[in-house]
Write a protein that holds these residues in place. Structure first.
Motif, PDB file in Angstrom:
ATOM      1  N   THR A   1       5.787 -40.043-104.597  1.00 16.29           N
ATOM      2  CA  THR A   1       5.850 -41.448-104.971  1.00 16.29           C
ATOM      3  C   THR A   1       7.149 -41.840-105.645  1.00 16.29           C
ATOM      4  N   SER A   2       8.136 -40.964-105.661  1.00 17.94           N
ATOM      5  CA  SER A   2       9.388 -41.281-106.342  1.00 17.94           C
ATOM      6  C   SER A   2      10.147 -42.407-105.654  1.00 17.94           C
ATOM      7  N   HIS A   3       9.818 -42.706-104.399  1.00 15.17           N
ATOM      8  CA  HIS A   3      10.553 -43.716-103.640  1.00 15.17           C
ATOM      9  C   HIS A   3       9.966 -45.116-103.785  1.00 15.17           C
ATOM     10  N   ILE A   4       8.816 -45.245-104.422  1.00  9.83           N
ATOM     11  CA  ILE A   4       8.203 -46.569-104.524  1.00  9.83           C
ATOM     12  C   ILE A   4       7.919 -46.909-105.981  1.00  9.83           C
ATOM     13  N   ASP A   5       7.652 -48.165-106.218  1.00  8.71           N
ATOM     14  CA  ASP A   5       7.311 -48.625-107.559  1.00  8.71           C
ATOM     15  C   ASP A   5       5.819 -48.405-107.779  1.00  8.71           C
ATOM     16  N   GLU A   6       5.495 -47.343-108.506  1.00 10.31           N
ATOM     17  CA  GLU A   6       4.093 -46.985-108.704  1.00 10.31           C
ATOM     18  C   GLU A   6       3.317 -48.050-109.459  1.00 10.31           C
ATOM     19  N   SER A   7       3.999 -48.841-110.262  1.00  4.76           N
ATOM     20  CA  SER A   7       3.309 -49.831-111.089  1.00  4.76           C
ATOM     21  C   SER A   7       2.630 -50.912-110.261  1.00  4.76           C
ATOM     22  N   LEU A   8       3.012 -51.019-108.990  1.00  2.00           N
ATOM     23  CA  LEU A   8       2.405 -52.038-108.116  1.00  2.00           C
ATOM     24  C   LEU A   8       0.992 -51.656-107.682  1.00  2.00           C
ATOM     25  N   PHE A   9       0.679 -50.373-107.800  1.00  2.00           N
ATOM     26  CA  PHE A   9      -0.554 -49.878-107.196  1.00  2.00           C
ATOM     27  C   PHE A   9      -1.458 -49.181-108.220  1.00  2.00           C
ATOM     28  N   THR A  10      -2.753 -49.211-107.944  1.00  2.00           N
ATOM     29  CA  THR A  10      -3.701 -48.463-108.757  1.00  2.00           C
ATOM     30  C   THR A  10      -3.613 -46.982-108.376  1.00  2.00           C
ATOM     31  N   ASP A  11      -4.172 -46.126-109.217  1.00  2.00           N
ATOM     32  CA  ASP A  11      -4.171 -44.695-108.915  1.00  2.00           C
ATOM     33  C   ASP A  11      -4.878 -44.410-107.594  1.00  2.00           C
ATOM     34  N   ARG A  12      -5.968 -45.121-107.356  1.00  2.00           N
ATOM     35  CA  ARG A  12      -6.737 -44.897-106.128  1.00  2.00           C
ATOM     36  C   ARG A  12      -5.941 -45.341-104.905  1.00  2.00           C
ATOM     37  N   GLU A  13      -5.220 -46.449-105.014  1.00  2.00           N
ATOM     38  CA  GLU A  13      -4.392 -46.901-103.902  1.00  2.00           C
ATOM     39  C   GLU A  13      -3.297 -45.887-103.593  1.00  2.00           C
ATOM     40  N   LEU A  14      -2.730 -45.284-104.638  1.00  2.00           N
ATOM     41  CA  LEU A  14      -1.715 -44.253-104.434  1.00  2.00           C
ATOM     42  C   LEU A  14      -2.309 -43.043-103.717  1.00  2.00           C
ATOM     43  N   GLU A  15      -3.536 -42.672-104.093  1.00  2.00           N
ATOM     44  CA  GLU A  15      -4.194 -41.544-103.442  1.00  2.00           C
ATOM     45  C   GLU A  15      -4.432 -41.837-101.964  1.00  2.00           C
ATOM     46  N   VAL A  16      -4.833 -43.065-101.656  1.00  2.00           N
ATOM     47  CA  VAL A  16      -5.041 -43.458-100.263  1.00  2.00           C
ATOM     48  C   VAL A  16      -3.718 -43.413 -99.499  1.00  2.00           C
ATOM     49  N   MET A  17      -2.638 -43.854-100.138  1.00  2.00           N
ATOM     50  CA  MET A  17      -1.331 -43.830 -99.490  1.00  2.00           C
ATOM     51  C   MET A  17      -0.877 -42.387 -99.222  1.00  2.00           C
ATOM     52  N   VAL A  18      -1.133 -41.494-100.175  1.00  2.00           N
ATOM     53  CA  VAL A  18      -0.827 -40.073 -99.976  1.00  2.00           C
ATOM     54  C   VAL A  18      -1.564 -39.558 -98.744  1.00  2.00           C
ATOM     55  N   ALA A  19      -2.828 -39.884 -98.659  1.00  2.00           N
ATOM     56  CA  ALA A  19      -3.657 -39.410 -97.546  1.00  2.00           C
ATOM     57  C   ALA A  19      -3.166 -39.964 -96.215  1.00  2.00           C
ATOM     58  N   ILE A  20      -2.793 -41.242 -96.193  1.00  2.00           N
ATOM     59  CA  ILE A  20      -2.257 -41.839 -94.964  1.00  2.00           C
ATOM     60  C   ILE A  20      -0.959 -41.146 -94.571  1.00  2.00           C
ATOM     61  N   ALA A  21      -0.112 -40.874 -95.566  1.00  2.00           N
ATOM     62  CA  ALA A  21       1.154 -40.177 -95.305  1.00  2.00           C
ATOM     63  C   ALA A  21       0.912 -38.767 -94.771  1.00  2.00           C
ATOM     64  N   ASP A  22      -0.226 -38.188 -95.133  1.00  2.00           N
ATOM     65  CA  ASP A  22      -0.580 -36.856 -94.639  1.00  2.00           C
ATOM     66  C   ASP A  22      -1.217 -36.909 -93.249  1.00  2.00           C
ATOM     67  N   GLY A  23      -1.408 -38.129 -92.724  1.00  2.00           N
ATOM     68  CA  GLY A  23      -1.938 -38.277 -91.374  1.00  2.00           C
ATOM     69  C   GLY A  23      -3.446 -38.339 -91.278  1.00  2.00           C
ATOM     70  N   LEU A  24      -4.140 -38.516 -92.404  1.00  2.00           N
ATOM     71  CA  LEU A  24      -5.598 -38.577 -92.366  1.00  2.00           C
ATOM     72  C   LEU A  24      -6.087 -39.934 -91.891  1.00  2.00           C
ATOM     73  N   ASN A  25      -7.180 -39.941 -91.127  1.00  2.00           N
ATOM     74  CA  ASN A  25      -7.801 -41.202 -90.742  1.00  2.00           C
ATOM     75  C   ASN A  25      -8.762 -41.642 -91.844  1.00  2.00           C
ATOM     76  N   ASN A  26      -9.364 -42.817 -91.676  1.00  2.00           N
ATOM     77  CA  ASN A  26     -10.220 -43.362 -92.731  1.00  2.00           C
ATOM     78  C   ASN A  26     -11.411 -42.460 -93.041  1.00  2.00           C
ATOM     79  N   LYS A  27     -11.978 -41.857 -92.008  1.00  2.00           N
ATOM     80  CA  LYS A  27     -13.130 -40.977 -92.215  1.00  2.00           C
ATOM     81  C   LYS A  27     -12.742 -39.777 -93.065  1.00  2.00           C
ATOM     82  N   ASP A  28     -11.585 -39.172 -92.743  1.00  2.00           N
ATOM     83  CA  ASP A  28     -11.127 -38.003 -93.497  1.00  2.00           C
ATOM     84  C   ASP A  28     -10.742 -38.372 -94.928  1.00  2.00           C
ATOM     85  N   ILE A  29     -10.139 -39.566 -95.079  1.00  2.00           N
ATOM     86  CA  ILE A  29      -9.777 -40.028 -96.428  1.00  2.00           C
ATOM     87  C   ILE A  29     -11.039 -40.193 -97.271  1.00  2.00           C
TER      88      ILE A  29
END
Length: 212
Positions: free
Chosen positions: A145-173
Motif C-alpha cells: 500500500t505504499s503507492h496509495i493514500d491509505e487514509s482514503l480507505f478503511t482497513d477492510r477496503e484495503l484488505e479487499v484491494m490486496v485480495a483483488i491484487a492477488d487475483g482472487l475473485n469475490n467468492k475467494d475473497i
C-alpha cells in the motif's frame, strides 16, 4: 441424522486412532479410512459422504488437491486436520473450499465439535490458523500500500484491494476474509466510488502502482 464421514491420513496409527476417537460420538459414522488423497476422492465420487477429514501430506494426491477435487465435484464438506500450519497450505486449503482447518494437537472434543459445526453449515478455523491468515493479510497490506493514500480507505477496503491484487475473485475473497460475497461487492462499490475506477483490474493496478 447421522454424519457420514471418511478420513484420510498416510500414518496408520493416526488414522486408526482418529477412527476410534470419532466413533465414540453416536452421531458420527466413519464409513472408510484411506492412506492417500486419491482413494478418498474416488470414494466421495461414488458414495454419499457428509464430511471428509483430510491430512495435508499424503501420497498420490495430497490433502489440498483432494480438497479441490472433492469440493468441486461433490457435496462433501472438507475439514483439514494436519500437523502443517504453513501459510501456503492454509491459503490453498481455503481457496479450494475447505470448511475447516485444524491442527492435530487440537483436543479430540474440539475435533468432534468442529465436525458437527461444519456439518451444520459453519466454517471453523482454530485461533492459530486465523492468526496466520490475519498476519498474512496485514503483511501484504503493509508491503503493497505504499503507492496509495491509505487514509482514503478503511482497513477492510484495503484488505479487499490486496485480495483483488492477488487475483482472487469475490467468492475467494469472501472465504479468505470470512465475510459474505455481498459484503465483498459492497466494499468494491465503495472503492469504485472513492477512486473513480470502473473495473477490478483497475483496482489491482491502482493498488500496486498508485496510478489510475
Amino acid at each position: 441424522m447421522g454424519i457420514k464421514l471418511i478420513l484420510a491420513d498416510d500414518d496408520t496409527l493416526i488414522r486408526e486412532s482418529l477412527k476410534i476417537i470419532l466413533s465414540t460420538d453416536k452421531d458420527i459414522e466413519v464409513l472408510q479410512t484411506f492412506e492417500n488423497g486419491k482413494d478418498a476422492v474416488d470414494y466421495t465420487l461414488n458414495n454419499q459422504v457428509d464430511i471428509a477429514l483430510l491430512d495435508v501430506r499424503m501420497p498420490l494426491l495430497n490433502g489440498v488437491q483432494a480438497t479441490k477435487e472433492i469440493s468441486n465435484r461433490t457435496e462433501t464438506k472438507v475439514v483439514i486436520l494436519t500437523t502443517f500450519d504453513e501459510d501456503e497450505y492454509i491459503k490453498d486449503g481455503l481457496k479450494y473450499g475447505a470448511k475447516g482447518y485444524l491442527l492435530k494437537n487440537t483436543h479430540p472434543e474440539k475435533i468432534i465439535k468442529t465436525i458437527h459445526m461444519v456439518h451444520e453449515g459453519n466454517c471453523v478455523f482454530q485461533e492459530e490458523v486465523l492468526n496466520k491468515i490475519s498476519d498474512n493479510i496485514q503483511n501484504k497490506t503493509e508491503a503493497k500500500t505504499s503507492h496509495i493514500d491509505e487514509s482514503l480507505f478503511t482497513d477492510r477496503e484495503l484488505e479487499v484491494m490486496v485480495a483483488i491484487a492477488d487475483g482472487l475473485n469475490n467468492k475467494d475473497i469472501a472465504k479468505t476474509l470470512f465475510i459474505s460475497e455481498g459484503t465483498v461487492k459492497n466494499y468494491i462499490t465503495s472503492i469504485f466510488q472513492k477512486t473513480g475506477l470502473e473495473h477490478r483490474t483497475q483496482i489491482a493496478i491502482y493498488y500496486l502502482t498508485g496510478k489510475k
